[in-house]
Design an enzyme around this catalytic site. Structure first.
Site, PDB file in Angstrom:
ATOM      1  N   CYS A   1     -52.628 -54.436  25.684  1.00 50.81           N
ATOM      2  CA  CYS A   1     -53.815 -53.709  25.236  1.00 50.81           C
ATOM      3  C   CYS A   1     -54.310 -54.190  23.867  1.00 50.81           C
ATOM      4  O   CYS A   1     -54.821 -55.285  23.753  1.00 50.81           O
ATOM      5  CB  CYS A   1     -53.529 -52.205  25.273  1.00 50.81           C
ATOM      6  SG  CYS A   1     -55.007 -51.180  25.311  1.00 50.81           S
TER       7      CYS A   1
ATOM      8  N   ARG B   1     -65.016 -45.981  28.913  1.00 45.68           N
ATOM      9  CA  ARG B   1     -63.587 -46.307  28.880  1.00 45.68           C
ATOM     10  C   ARG B   1     -63.156 -46.662  30.301  1.00 45.68           C
ATOM     11  O   ARG B   1     -63.508 -45.977  31.254  1.00 45.68           O
ATOM     12  CB  ARG B   1     -62.782 -45.110  28.388  1.00 45.68           C
ATOM     13  CG  ARG B   1     -62.635 -45.071  26.894  1.00 45.68           C
ATOM     14  CD  ARG B   1     -61.425 -44.300  26.452  1.00 45.68           C
ATOM     15  NE  ARG B   1     -60.336 -45.148  26.010  1.00 45.68           N
ATOM     16  CZ  ARG B   1     -60.218 -45.705  24.809  1.00 45.68           C
ATOM     17  NH1 ARG B   1     -61.162 -45.552  23.927  1.00 45.68           N
ATOM     18  NH2 ARG B   1     -59.166 -46.445  24.502  1.00 45.68           N
TER      19      ARG B   1
ATOM     20  N   HIS C   1     -50.476 -50.206  30.595  1.00 51.08           N
ATOM     21  CA  HIS C   1     -49.417 -49.361  30.039  1.00 51.08           C
ATOM     22  C   HIS C   1     -48.558 -48.952  31.221  1.00 51.08           C
ATOM     23  O   HIS C   1     -48.460 -49.671  32.203  1.00 51.08           O
ATOM     24  CB  HIS C   1     -50.033 -48.141  29.334  1.00 51.08           C
ATOM     25  CG  HIS C   1     -50.997 -48.524  28.256  1.00 51.08           C
ATOM     26  ND1 HIS C   1     -50.608 -49.161  27.095  1.00 51.08           N
ATOM     27  CD2 HIS C   1     -52.347 -48.395  28.174  1.00 51.08           C
ATOM     28  CE1 HIS C   1     -51.674 -49.381  26.338  1.00 51.08           C
ATOM     29  NE2 HIS C   1     -52.731 -48.943  26.955  1.00 51.08           N
TER      30      HIS C   1
END
Lengths: 248, 455
Positions: free
Chosen positions: A95, A129, A198
């Site tokens: 990320c 997002r 993640h």
């Protein structure tokens, strides 16, 4: 007896989404094979000598914390980190860490922030997002017994694009990936692996975790051939269950 | 009032359909009259409670304090803390003309909703418990949540604040008002071992981004912080815990002081973190000028809300439900399990629905390694819920022996197996995320008889 030194970069700043689980996974999977592991935490102001480490991990964080480390990373640690990547150290960047290894980041108001420039990629701030479960297929992980699928969770507004010569890590099966456009996720350069995932990424993707450990051991020990097989029932049950849930 | 009538009909409809109907009726009323919340709330004296962890428990404690002081008030049930829920509270409390006999309202409000609610409501008191990372896929980053609360406060005129002095994020709200601000905190004398700074959601100064120095930590990023560069530091608490005399699995006894006066209190709910909630409630009572003795009595008589350390007796064994929402809350629960003298049997129920947070990565920020430290004291760990498999992986990598890990997604089976393996008089701890809490509680209600939380 084998021994690996893992450098965890900025564990106090880039620690937002449980990414330390990747370091935990690497450590445990080594220890279960009697491979000694030392985890060295390096943050702002600490000396970073790439020759001391066999693996390097850098995670994701909030904008607030990322701003704090930018000067340290892009000025003080830049040369050593670039050398680590060029010299085939096993590197995993997630990320925010992934973005920081690229050439630049373009903000919403058009400002361009120069990043490390170690990899031929760049990131552009998006309006929405990109959040959700992520499944992608990695050719380099495929075998007779494994379809190469990696499962995780992404949460990023930045859209990353790879330069001509840079390979992605995998093909998106479900989710957005790098930029929600080209159908690919992550990036690979030498022994550096980057992803938006993640999850954390490695714990329920033991094949990927072992691939990274093997790379590091191969670089360090000329007599290393392959890793002992572990009982991965719990990990694989999780991996398969979550993928089934995502791809109904 | 048409909007009130429509809202009340929606409440009835929900009851008939056996839906929980906590947020929906309010939304129905607001669609008819955008200002309904403003109109209905105006006559009330309003106490609001917000923050990441402890909202429901603190609201419950203040409820008990109001009861002890003979105050008639309206209050919302937990889960009804979004905009619709707050509106529903007023809808259900007034008559069709919009009038209510009671004139005090005690409202739990979701921290991301304060900003919107204060467009319509003028709170008299706002209690902010703390800020921790929580459900990042819903709330975005921690600082944006903090800023939203600040934005809400800045809109108000008469607000008085109750803030956590040990929380650098929470304490920073003190300058958002010129009115009275009371701080609550824990003194160094109250803690035995300072908590290791495992995860900190706020290591860097909120004003100048320099790393804080701490003379002691209490939990997470809470402690005696000071910025070496700009000087921003922990404000002196008005209500402070000076000693912890006893911490058991059912209660905590503390010594606390308000300014220069010292008192003792028994808090009828376990867990060190609940001491903070008690201090917040005491501080709120101080603003209201209530006698301290009544607050102490309230804490002694306190009965916690559903799922917060809720004890269910099953024959000669116990089940204890403890809601877990985020890494810090979870870490505190794990600490609490160490106070259990008998062998520990614990089930973790992890869901990933919207209200739980759809990303379970946060499990890796919880210090489950503590469970492995229990060694022989830890009997059995159950991994359950929608994401049971992720929980099992986490436990394995935390060092819990795989022979102790049982993955059981069927709740009926989980309860049976869990109770069967328990020795007489022992407790099965069930630690669920929010929607798993609702599901398991439904089952426990059917099996063993429990109150509906919205009735």
């Amino acid at each position: 007896m084998y021994e690996l030194n893992i450098c965890h970069l900025y564990p106090d700043l880039l620690n937002l989404y449980g990414d330390r689980g990747n370091v935990i996974a690497l450590k445990k999977r080594c220890e279960w094979r009697d491979i000694a592991v030392n985890v060295i935490n390096i943050s702002c102001g600490d000396v970073f000598d790439h020759t001391k480490y066999d693996m390097i991990f850098i995670g994701g964080g909030q904008d607030y914390e990322q701003e704090i480390l930018e000067a340290d990373l892009l000025e003080d640690k830049a040369d050593e980190l670039k050398k680590a990547i060029e010299n085939n150290k096993a590197v995993l960047a997630i990320c925010g860490g992934y973005q920081l290894l690229g050439k630049y980041y373009k903000t919403g108001d058009g400002k361009t922030i120069e990043y490390l420039g170690a990899l031929d990629l760049w990131t552009i701030a998006g309006n929405d997002r990109l959040i959700g479960n992520l499944v992608f297929e990695c050719d380099f992980l495929k075998s007779d017994s494994f379809d190469g699928r990696v499962v995780g969770f992404e949460n990023h507004s930045g859209k990353t694009y790879l330069g001509e010569g840079l390979k992605p890590m995998g093909k998106v099966i479900s989710g957005y990936g790098n930029n929600a456009q080209d159908g690919f996720e992550g990036a690979v350069y030498k022994n550096t692996f980057c992803s938006y995932s993640h999850g954390s990424l490695l714990p329920k993707n033991p094949v990927l975790a072992d691939y990274l450990i093997s790379l590091a051991l191969k670089e360090k020990y000329s007599d290393f051939t392959s890793l002992l097989t572990l009982d991965d029932n719990i990990e694989l049950l999780c991996h398969d269950t979550v993928i089934k849930k995502i791809i109904k | 009032m048409l909007s009130v009538i429509a809202g009340k009909l929606a409440i009835i409809a929900c009851k008939i359909l056996k839906r929980s109907g906590t947020n929906m009726p309010g939304n129905v009323a607001a669609k008819i009259d955008k200002q309904v919340l403003k109109k209905l709330s105006e006559p009330f004296y309003i106490i609001m409670i917000t923050g990441t962890n402890g909202k429901t428990t603190t609201t419950g404690m203040v409820s008990q304090i109001l009861n002890e002081n003979g105050v008639d008030f309206i209050t919302n049930k937990s889960g009804a803390n979004l905009f619709g829920g707050v509106t529903s509270l007023f809808i259900s409390s007034v008559n069709v003309f919009g009038k209510c006999k009671k004139n005090t309202a005690l409202i739990e409000v979701d921290e991301a909703t304060i900003d919107r609610v204060t467009n319509y409501i003028e709170p008299d008191i706002l209690v902010v418990t703390n800020f921790f990372r929580d459900q990042l896929d819903r709330y975005g980053e921690l600082y944006s949540t903090l800023n939203k609360v600040r934005s809400g406060i800045l809109k108000t005129k008469k607000i008085k604040l109750v803030l956590n002095s040990d929380d650098s994020l929470c304490a920073s709200l003190g300058d958002a008002t010129q009115n009275e601000v009371l701080y609550f905190g824990v003194e160094k004398t109250a803690i035995e071992n300072t908590d290791e700074n495992n995860i900190s959601d706020a290591s860097f100064c909120i004003h100048c981004k320099t790393k804080y120095e701490y003379s002691y930590f209490v939990l997470g990023h809470l402690g005696d912080f000071k910025c070496p560069k700009c000087g921003y530091s922990r404000p002196t608490p008005n209500v402070k815990c000076t000693d912890v005399l006893e911490l058991t699995t059912t209660n905590s006894r503390i010594q606390f002081s308000i300014d220069d006066n010292s008192f003792e209190a028994n808090i009828n709910v376990a867990g060190f973190y609940n001491i903070y909630n008690a201090l917040a409630a005491i501080a709120c009572a101080k603003i209201l000028d209530y006698p301290v003795e009544k607050s102490i009595s309230a804490l002694n008589n306190f009965q916690n809300s559903f799922g917060r350390m809720e004890n269910i007796v099953v024959g000669n064994k116990n089940i204890r439900l403890i809601l877990a929402k985020n890494p810090t809350g979870f870490n505190q629960i794990l600490n609490y399990l160490f106070t259990e003298q008998r062998s520990v049997h614990v089930a973790f129920l992890i869901n990933d629905r919207v209200q739980d947070g759809t990303d379970v990565s946060w499990l890796w920020d919880v210090d489950f390694e503590k469970l492995a430290q229990m060694d022989g004291h830890l009997s059995q760990v159950y991994a359950s819920g929608i994401r049971a498999e992720d929980m099992a992986v986490r436990l394995k990598y935390a060092g819990v022996g795989t022979e102790k890990i049982i993955t059981e997604k069927v709740y009926n089976q989980l309860i049976s197996t869990g109770l069967d393996s328990l020795d007489t008089g022992n407790t099965l701890y069930i630690v669920p995320t929010y929607t798993a809490m609702l599901d398991i509680r439904q089952l426990l209600k059917e099996k063993f008889g429990l109150k509906d939380f919205w009735v």
